[in-house]
Design a protein around this motif. Structure first.
Motif, PDB file in Angstrom:
ATOM      1  N   ARG A  70       0.801  -1.205   0.000  1.00  0.00           N
ATOM      2  CA  ARG A  70       0.000   0.000   0.000  1.00  0.00           C
ATOM      3  C   ARG A  70       0.842   1.266   0.000  1.00  0.00           C
ATOM      4  O   ARG A  70       1.856   1.374   0.679  1.00  0.00           O
ATOM      5  CB  ARG A  70      -0.909   0.024   1.230  1.00  0.00           C
ATOM      6  CG  ARG A  70      -2.042  -0.964   1.152  1.00  0.00           C
ATOM      7  CD  ARG A  70      -3.305  -0.393   1.705  1.00  0.00           C
ATOM      8  NE  ARG A  70      -3.686   0.848   1.047  1.00  0.00           N
ATOM      9  CZ  ARG A  70      -4.887   1.394   1.139  1.00  0.00           C
ATOM     10  NH1 ARG A  70      -5.808   0.808   1.874  1.00  0.00           N
ATOM     11  NH2 ARG A  70      -5.161   2.517   0.534  1.00  0.00           N
ATOM     12  N   ALA A  71       0.360   2.190  -0.803  1.00  0.00           N
ATOM     13  CA  ALA A  71       0.725   3.593  -0.629  1.00  0.00           C
ATOM     14  C   ALA A  71      -0.553   4.250  -0.127  1.00  0.00           C
ATOM     15  O   ALA A  71      -1.547   3.576   0.136  1.00  0.00           O
ATOM     16  CB  ALA A  71       1.185   4.183  -1.945  1.00  0.00           C
ATOM     17  N   LEU A  72      -0.548   5.580   0.005  1.00  0.00           N
ATOM     18  CA  LEU A  72      -1.745   6.224   0.534  1.00  0.00           C
ATOM     19  C   LEU A  72      -2.893   6.187  -0.464  1.00  0.00           C
ATOM     20  O   LEU A  72      -4.038   5.936  -0.105  1.00  0.00           O
ATOM     21  CB  LEU A  72      -1.421   7.675   0.920  1.00  0.00           C
ATOM     22  CG  LEU A  72      -2.556   8.447   1.591  1.00  0.00           C
ATOM     23  CD1 LEU A  72      -3.020   7.731   2.850  1.00  0.00           C
ATOM     24  CD2 LEU A  72      -2.113   9.870   1.917  1.00  0.00           C
ATOM     25  N   PHE A  73      -2.568   6.383  -1.770  1.00  0.00           N
ATOM     26  CA  PHE A  73      -3.633   6.516  -2.748  1.00  0.00           C
ATOM     27  C   PHE A  73      -3.697   5.347  -3.726  1.00  0.00           C
ATOM     28  O   PHE A  73      -4.485   5.396  -4.663  1.00  0.00           O
ATOM     29  CB  PHE A  73      -3.448   7.813  -3.538  1.00  0.00           C
ATOM     30  CG  PHE A  73      -3.629   9.042  -2.700  1.00  0.00           C
ATOM     31  CD1 PHE A  73      -4.890   9.431  -2.281  1.00  0.00           C
ATOM     32  CD2 PHE A  73      -2.547   9.809  -2.315  1.00  0.00           C
ATOM     33  CE1 PHE A  73      -5.063  10.561  -1.508  1.00  0.00           C
ATOM     34  CE2 PHE A  73      -2.717  10.943  -1.559  1.00  0.00           C
ATOM     35  CZ  PHE A  73      -3.978  11.322  -1.139  1.00  0.00           C
ATOM     36  N   MET A  83      -2.091  12.976  10.642  1.00  0.00           N
ATOM     37  CA  MET A  83      -3.193  12.479   9.812  1.00  0.00           C
ATOM     38  C   MET A  83      -3.761  11.219  10.459  1.00  0.00           C
ATOM     39  O   MET A  83      -3.019  10.382  10.963  1.00  0.00           O
ATOM     40  CB  MET A  83      -2.705  12.193   8.395  1.00  0.00           C
ATOM     41  CG  MET A  83      -3.828  12.107   7.372  1.00  0.00           C
ATOM     42  SD  MET A  83      -3.238  11.773   5.715  1.00  0.00           S
ATOM     43  CE  MET A  83      -2.492  13.324   5.274  1.00  0.00           C
ATOM     44  N   VAL A 120      -3.340   3.945   6.933  1.00  0.00           N
ATOM     45  CA  VAL A 120      -2.347   3.649   5.896  1.00  0.00           C
ATOM     46  C   VAL A 120      -1.288   4.744   5.861  1.00  0.00           C
ATOM     47  O   VAL A 120      -0.095   4.459   5.718  1.00  0.00           O
ATOM     48  CB  VAL A 120      -3.026   3.488   4.528  1.00  0.00           C
ATOM     49  CG1 VAL A 120      -1.988   3.288   3.433  1.00  0.00           C
ATOM     50  CG2 VAL A 120      -3.998   2.327   4.562  1.00  0.00           C
ATOM     51  N   PHE A 121      -1.751   6.005   6.011  1.00  0.00           N
ATOM     52  CA  PHE A 121      -0.777   7.089   6.067  1.00  0.00           C
ATOM     53  C   PHE A 121       0.241   6.835   7.178  1.00  0.00           C
ATOM     54  O   PHE A 121       1.445   6.993   6.993  1.00  0.00           O
ATOM     55  CB  PHE A 121      -1.491   8.427   6.309  1.00  0.00           C
ATOM     56  CG  PHE A 121      -0.534   9.569   6.471  1.00  0.00           C
ATOM     57  CD1 PHE A 121      -0.080  10.283   5.376  1.00  0.00           C
ATOM     58  CD2 PHE A 121      -0.061   9.921   7.737  1.00  0.00           C
ATOM     59  CE1 PHE A 121       0.823  11.325   5.540  1.00  0.00           C
ATOM     60  CE2 PHE A 121       0.838  10.956   7.902  1.00  0.00           C
ATOM     61  CZ  PHE A 121       1.286  11.669   6.791  1.00  0.00           C
ATOM     62  N   LEU A 163       4.997  12.052  -0.982  1.00  0.00           N
ATOM     63  CA  LEU A 163       3.656  12.614  -0.868  1.00  0.00           C
ATOM     64  C   LEU A 163       3.767  14.126  -0.768  1.00  0.00           C
ATOM     65  O   LEU A 163       4.599  14.657  -0.006  1.00  0.00           O
ATOM     66  CB  LEU A 163       2.947  12.066   0.377  1.00  0.00           C
ATOM     67  CG  LEU A 163       1.565  12.641   0.668  1.00  0.00           C
ATOM     68  CD1 LEU A 163       0.572  12.213  -0.416  1.00  0.00           C
ATOM     69  CD2 LEU A 163       1.060  12.187   2.041  1.00  0.00           C
ATOM     70  N   TYR A 175      -3.489  16.893  -3.906  1.00  0.00           N
ATOM     71  CA  TYR A 175      -2.482  15.933  -3.448  1.00  0.00           C
ATOM     72  C   TYR A 175      -1.801  15.257  -4.632  1.00  0.00           C
ATOM     73  O   TYR A 175      -2.368  15.136  -5.717  1.00  0.00           O
ATOM     74  CB  TYR A 175      -3.098  14.871  -2.525  1.00  0.00           C
ATOM     75  CG  TYR A 175      -4.342  14.221  -3.091  1.00  0.00           C
ATOM     76  CD1 TYR A 175      -5.598  14.658  -2.695  1.00  0.00           C
ATOM     77  CD2 TYR A 175      -4.252  13.178  -4.003  1.00  0.00           C
ATOM     78  CE1 TYR A 175      -6.741  14.076  -3.202  1.00  0.00           C
ATOM     79  CE2 TYR A 175      -5.385  12.592  -4.507  1.00  0.00           C
ATOM     80  CZ  TYR A 175      -6.630  13.044  -4.111  1.00  0.00           C
ATOM     81  OH  TYR A 175      -7.758  12.468  -4.618  1.00  0.00           O
ATOM     82  N   ALA A 207     -10.572  11.519   0.525  1.00  0.00           N
ATOM     83  CA  ALA A 207     -10.211  11.420  -0.894  1.00  0.00           C
ATOM     84  C   ALA A 207     -10.514  10.011  -1.378  1.00  0.00           C
ATOM     85  O   ALA A 207     -10.434   9.044  -0.619  1.00  0.00           O
ATOM     86  CB  ALA A 207      -8.729  11.728  -1.072  1.00  0.00           C
ATOM     87  N   LYS A 233      -9.807   4.596  -0.594  1.00  0.00           N
ATOM     88  CA  LYS A 233     -10.268   5.762   0.144  1.00  0.00           C
ATOM     89  C   LYS A 233      -9.169   6.180   1.115  1.00  0.00           C
ATOM     90  O   LYS A 233      -8.652   5.341   1.857  1.00  0.00           O
ATOM     91  CB  LYS A 233     -11.545   5.450   0.915  1.00  0.00           C
ATOM     92  CG  LYS A 233     -12.747   5.238   0.000  1.00  0.00           C
ATOM     93  CD  LYS A 233     -13.997   4.937   0.797  1.00  0.00           C
ATOM     94  CE  LYS A 233     -15.182   4.740  -0.141  1.00  0.00           C
ATOM     95  NZ  LYS A 233     -16.401   4.353   0.579  1.00  0.00           N
ATOM     96  N   ALA A 234      -8.852   7.452   1.095  1.00  0.00           N
ATOM     97  CA  ALA A 234      -7.823   7.965   2.002  1.00  0.00           C
ATOM     98  C   ALA A 234      -8.433   9.071   2.860  1.00  0.00           C
ATOM     99  O   ALA A 234      -9.053  10.005   2.326  1.00  0.00           O
ATOM    100  CB  ALA A 234      -6.641   8.496   1.211  1.00  0.00           C
ATOM    101  N   LEU A 239      -7.862  12.121   4.664  1.00  0.00           N
ATOM    102  CA  LEU A 239      -6.825  13.145   4.776  1.00  0.00           C
ATOM    103  C   LEU A 239      -7.006  14.013   6.010  1.00  0.00           C
ATOM    104  O   LEU A 239      -6.248  14.955   6.240  1.00  0.00           O
ATOM    105  CB  LEU A 239      -6.825  14.029   3.524  1.00  0.00           C
ATOM    106  CG  LEU A 239      -6.609  13.297   2.202  1.00  0.00           C
ATOM    107  CD1 LEU A 239      -6.522  14.288   1.054  1.00  0.00           C
ATOM    108  CD2 LEU A 239      -5.360  12.440   2.254  1.00  0.00           C
TER     109      LEU A 239
END
Lengths: 606, 181
Positions: A524-527, B23, B27-28, B79, B110, B157, B163-164, B166
């Motif tokens: 995984r990355a963020l997006f 954040m 995942v971040f 990022l 982003y 987002a 889905k992130a 933010l």
């Protein structure tokens, strides 16, 4: 031929009548085979023509397939060879489909499967026998890993420009450069070079030396043509660590050519004790350790007799001679421990089985009548080869009949008194282990000659156009454990201790990595994310000087498609961007400092 | 020009600040860690005509840049988040301290860059969010002050099936220059 006809033919064989009458008087054991030719659909063509046989697993499915080398089939030209693919319960001829029908006039005698490109499958070198029809060139076929072949004959340089009357062939790393070279007999354009007198020596190109890059150099390496050659055997006769060549000849005496270690040969038959008698018409020389003393003895067959020679500190001495069956001049004999009593028995192709008394003396051994009939009723038996086609651990026999249907005899011995050893990859990095020597000792007595239970050397084609399964088979006592010493052609040794009978051992010059696992993960990355498969393994502690690991994807059967390689410090690899609902199979191999690649470890990721 | 009593109040503030952004996306946190450095620049203006000059509007630019590692292969990813916030704040004047609190509307741009081995090279996008912040100014003089602030943001987002979140909490501190336009 009707069954009644079969019986009538048998009764014409006085030796067999004598056998039935006298057998209870001198038998020390018995064998039981079943003729399973029809059941397995492996009788060959109705126009016959079989000469040679190879037992080999061409499609890497773990089951022995069968290649029949056909020639001179009732005048049929372009007769195809047969590739019987073993589907477990039945065989299917797929030679044409898989690209190895090799249908050239006037057919094939010699042929050998060996891993010519070190990619861990068996490629094919197949000869063509000149019969006044040109061109009559030999052919090399490259296996794609799934048992489908591509003709790469054009990779021979210089290109073939003469027809050849090739019979026996040999495959081994003759020059010790890490790849399998090829030798073929009778490299001359005579349709019937059967003179009864030896020819003045001719220095003809009869080697295809492997350049290691998929090409071959056609060259002469010291084996002169001095008369018609039948079978060729290639083993380390003088035990000096390179592969020598023995040829069974008709007009000139059969002889041995010793390798100087660099792939150049000189004739040494006389100095090694071989007879110098001419015009004997020998058809095959078969080498094996007949007295379990750790060196190679041999039998030569032809001219209606089998002569057996014992190796006495490097000099061969004839100590036994037997007549071949009936009118058969005798083409091939093979050695295998059919009764699992710890020594090598003898089978004359299309003839009798003989039991070894442990000292290399052979005594007729009774065989159930139906199987004996199947053997003796072959019309013109040529080669025979040994392989465990049904995977039950014993040696089965396939017999090629030039003028009748071929015969498959299934060995019905039902015990666990056997050990098989398969060399997954050798010092070349290829599979098959040609030239690998194996000594089996009673457990706890490794290296003690008094406890040697068997010595084998893995070879390609030998005797008269035969290639046994590419594995060593030992008959042993089930109550003991055994230690095995393996010596590869470059002298490197491996030891496997405490082997329990009843199993097939797989070994390799470079062993597979251990504990190979495959786990699906989300990278995984963020997006964004990708599905990856994380392969992890451990270094095999028995390997030395490993420089890197190679990762392969296995698409079909065991065909290896290269993915990537990582340094030896990395014991993890990620297969990127995979599908989450697809099953994957991967293989990982270790590669040493000399760029020799070992046997693969496999993992299936559901 | 505004006056508080006899004192002239300079109605514009230009602030620069730095801080950390926490954040809340799991995942971040796995890829980039629990927080990232953030830099802010803001222009705010105290409105002369509402609630006795206790209302301020602000336009803030926030820039976040961080390097992280993919969760499995540990390859480096980059990022960058740029964030424009239009905020409305209520001010409490306590002599040199001015406490503020209020909501904001965020426009977030982003971009995430991936290693060559990844299926895509980068992801770019934008999303609207909202925020709520509170903090205080401290005026050293009529022209120079300091600012500390805590800001909660909310923005979701969506890139394909990913889905992130933010959103999160930002803490910042910086200098404020006061002037009149």
């Amino acid at each position: 031929m009707s069954r009644q006809g079969c019986c009538l033919r048998i009764l014409k064989k006085p030796a067999l009548i004598l056998t039935f009458v006298l057998s209870p008087l001198f038998l020390s054991g018995s064998l039981h085979f079943t003729n399973v030719t029809q059941k397995n659909n492996v009788g060959g063509y109705s126009y016959f023509g079989a000469h040679g046989i190879c037992w080999v697993d061409v499609n890497n499915d773990g089951k022995l397939d069968l290649y029949i080398k056909n020639q001179d089939a009732k005048g049929v030209l372009n007769v195809e060879n047969i590739l019987y693919i073993n589907y477990g319960s039945i065989f299917s001829d797929e030679a044409f489909l898989r690209g190895v029908s090799d249908a050239y006039p006037t057919g094939t005698h010699g042929g050998v499967f060996a891993d010519l490109d070190n990619d861990k499958d068996f490629d094919l070198f197949s000869t063509t026998t000149y019969g006044n029809i040109s061109p009559s060139y030999n052919h090399i076929y490259e296996n794609d890993g799934t048992g489908y072949f591509q003709d790469i004959t054009d990779n021979i340089s210089p290109s073939q420009d003469i027809d050849t009357f090739s019979r026996g062939v040999a495959a081994a790393d003759f020059d010790g450069d890490g790849d399998i070279d090829l030798y073929f007999s009778n490299p001359l354009s005579e349709a019937k070079p059967f003179s009864t007198q030896p020819s003045p020596p001719k220095q003809l190109k009869n080697f295809y030396m492997n350049n290691g890059d998929g090409t071959f150099t056609w060259t002469y390496r010291g084996i002169e043509w001095i008369g018609f050659v039948q079978g060729v055997s290639a083993v380390d006769i003088d035990q000096d660590g390179d592969i020598d060549i023995a040829e069974a000849k008709w007009a000139p005496p059969s002889t041995i050519y010793l390798n100087d270690g660099n792939g150049y040969f000189h004739k040494a038959g006389g100095s090694l004790g071989l007879p110098l008698t001419i015009n004997v018409k020998d058809n095959g020389m078969s080498f094996a350790d007949l007295d379990n003393d750790g060196d190679l003895d041999f039998a030569v067959i032809g001219g209606h007799r089998i002569d057996i020679y014992k190796n006495n500190e490097g000099i061969f001495q004839k100590y036994n001679s037997m007549s071949t069956v009936g009118s058969n001049s005798g083409f091939h004999c093979c050695f295998g421990d059919f009764d699992h009593d710890g020594d090598l028995d003898l089978y004359e192709s299309g003839g009798y089985f003989y039991q070894n008394d442990g000292q290399g003396n052979f005594i007729y051994v009774s065989l159930n009548v139906s199987a004996l009939m199947a053997s003796l009723n072959t019309v013109d038996p040529r080669s025979s080869a040994l392989g465990d086609f049904d995977g039950d651990g014993d040696l089965d026999v396939y017999i090629a009949d030039r003028r009748g249907y071929n015969v498959l005899l299934r060995n019905d011995i039902d015990d666990s008194n056997w050990i098989q050893v398969e060399v997954l990859s050798d010092q070349t990095g290829g599979t098959g282990g040609i030239g690998t020597k194996l000594w089996l000792y009673e457990g706890g007595h490794l290296g003690e000659s008094g406890f040697l239970k068997g010595f084998r050397e893995i070879t390609g084609e030998y005797g008269y156009l035969a290639q046994d399964m590419p594995a060593a088979h030992f008959g042993v006592s089930q109550s003991s454990a055994y230690d095995l010493k393996i010596e590869f052609l470059n002298g490197e040794q491996r030891v496997i201790n405490s082997i329990v009978p009843g199993q097939k051992i797989q070994t390799a010059y470079i062993l597979p990595p251990i504990n190979l696992t495959g786990e699906r993960k989300v990278n995984r990355a963020l997006f964004y994310y990708e599905n990856v498969i994380q392969l992890t393994w451990n270094a095999n502690p028995d390997n030395e000087n490993i420089s890197k690991y190679r990762i392969y994807r296995v698409e079909q059967w065991r065909k290896l498609d290269y993915v990537d390689e990582v340094s030896a410090e990395n014991l993890v690899y990620h297969i990127r961007n995979t599908s989450s609902n697809t099953q994957y199979i991967f293989a990982v191999t270790a590669v040493d400092n000399n760029n020799i690649e070992g046997a693969p470890a496999y993992v299936t990721v559901e | 020009m505004l006056y508080a009593g006899n004192e002239e109040i300079k109605s514009s503030r230009l602030s620069v600040a730095g801080g950390a952004y926490f954040m809340q996306d799991e995942v971040f946190k796995e890829v980039y860690g629990d927080s990232a450095w953030v830099f802010y620049g803001e222009y705010s203006y105290r409105l002369p005509f509402l609630l006795n000059r206790h209302i301020e509007i602000g336009v803030e630019y926030r820039f976040l840049s961080d390097k992280g590692k993919l969760t499995v292969t540990k390859e480096e990813v980059d990022l960058a988040i740029s964030d424009f916030t239009l905020s409305l704040r209520y001010l409490f004047d306590l002599k040199r301290f001015i406490i503020f609190i209020g909501p904001g509307l965020d426009y977030i741009i982003y971009k995430e860059k991936y290693p060559p081995t990844f299926p895509v090279s980068s992801t770019k996008g934008s999303v609207l969010g909202f925020s709520f912040q509170g903090g205080c100014y401290y005026d050293f003089s009529s022209s120079l002050g300091a600012k500390v602030c805590v800001k909660y943001s909310h923005a979701q987002a969506e890139e394909g099936s990913v889905k992130a979140d933010l959103g999160g909490i930002g803490i910042k501190a910086g200098l404020v220059f006061r002037f009149n336009l």
